[in-house]
Design an enzyme around this catalytic site. Sequence first.
Site, PDB file in Angstrom:
ATOM      1  N   LYS A   2       2.132  24.976  -3.853  1.00 46.37           N
ATOM      2  CA  LYS A   2       0.922  24.300  -3.377  1.00 46.37           C
ATOM      3  C   LYS A   2       1.108  22.783  -3.466  1.00 46.37           C
ATOM      4  CE  LYS A   2      -1.914  28.222  -4.814  1.00 46.37           C
ATOM      5  NZ  LYS A   2      -2.971  28.715  -5.722  1.00 46.37           N
ATOM      6  N   GLU A  16       4.397  40.453  -8.206  1.00 50.60           N
ATOM      7  CA  GLU A  16       3.029  40.186  -8.627  1.00 50.60           C
ATOM      8  C   GLU A  16       2.275  41.492  -8.808  1.00 50.60           C
ATOM      9  OE1 GLU A  16       0.436  37.110  -6.600  1.00 50.60           O
ATOM     10  OE2 GLU A  16      -0.574  38.939  -5.951  1.00 50.60           O
ATOM     11  N   ASP A  50      -1.442  38.465 -12.171  1.00 53.92           N
ATOM     12  CA  ASP A  50      -2.368  37.669 -11.373  1.00 53.92           C
ATOM     13  C   ASP A  50      -3.819  37.897 -11.807  1.00 53.92           C
ATOM     14  OD1 ASP A  50      -2.961  35.845  -9.265  1.00 53.92           O
ATOM     15  OD2 ASP A  50      -3.639  37.534  -8.045  1.00 53.92           O
ATOM     16  N   ARG A  99       0.823  -1.213   0.000  1.00 56.52           N
ATOM     17  CA  ARG A  99       0.000   0.000   0.000  1.00 56.52           C
ATOM     18  C   ARG A  99       0.857   1.265   0.000  1.00 56.52           C
ATOM     19  NH1 ARG A  99      -3.948   0.542  -2.450  1.00 56.52           N
ATOM     20  NH2 ARG A  99      -2.797   2.332  -3.265  1.00 56.52           N
ATOM     21  N   LYS A 148       4.513  39.503  -3.400  1.00 56.23           N
ATOM     22  CA  LYS A 148       3.099  39.342  -3.733  1.00 56.23           C
ATOM     23  C   LYS A 148       2.290  40.510  -3.179  1.00 56.23           C
ATOM     24  CE  LYS A 148       1.616  35.255  -4.398  1.00 56.23           C
ATOM     25  NZ  LYS A 148       1.003  33.923  -4.240  1.00 56.23           N
TER      26      LYS A 148
END
Length: 294
Positions: A136, A204, A226, A101, A168
């Site tokens: 992510k 950004e 963005d 597994r 950002k």
Amino acid sequence: MHESIDREYLCDLWHRALAEDGADDDVTCAVALQEKALGTAHLDSRQVGVFAGRFLLNMLDELYAGPLKVDIHVEDGGSLSAGTRIATLVGSLRLLLGLERTLLNFLERLCGVATLTRGFVDAVAGTKAKIYDTRKTLPGWRKLDKYAVRCGGGCNHRMGLHDAILVKDNHIAGIPTSELAAVAGEIIRRRDRLAFAPDFVEFEVDTLEQFDELLKVGGIDVILLDNFTPDQMREAVRRRGAAGLAGKLLLEASGGVSLDKVRVIAETGVERIAVGALTHSAPALDIGMEIDNA
């Protein structure tokens, strides 16, 4: 084909996954199998996809040398059809079932990320755009997720917060657009005082007005557009060219990029397309492990 994965990191991750599954205390094998029973396990793909994970199978061949022999039949980045034999493992039946597994969990995740990435890469073929991943990733799996992206033909963005500068919207929240160029210039000057050289500097922007301000600042390698519409992206490409920065400043599209939209984005002229879905939404590729008793 691809850079190797750090052995210590991989072994630690593997042993923690086995411990989570209780592989050393498999009560079913203890009562169902003779201690010295042998078997042959075949790993087969049950879906069309892209393979990633040869380094893992190589590690198992070394880690369990003696009780287990692993023969690998495909290369990283290779295409899989339903029924493609990925590997054959021969040895202790208890060991094979104890690993089953965990091994499938690893391979199905890796191949799923590689397969989804290949779909995006194929969708933008013939354009200047390349597909990039993001941060992510599955916690603890950063290196493996990004490896799988490379196997699928994609490119890695920064590995983490430590190796590149990405300013950002939350870093500069509340700063008026008219002051953005001055603030960006100060950030560049601070970069030059760091003890190390970041891989790149990226900013950004949410609007074309912010974009225009950053065109005035030297030292920026990438501007991230963005949630721009395709028309806004084309306009940004045009304005970059008018400023004489084509070939010097890269443009990256980000935000809600899906497989059915990515070709339109690529055709705007941006060089980079960031796709968080590569690692946060990749479905596992179905892989089976069938065992023959010796």
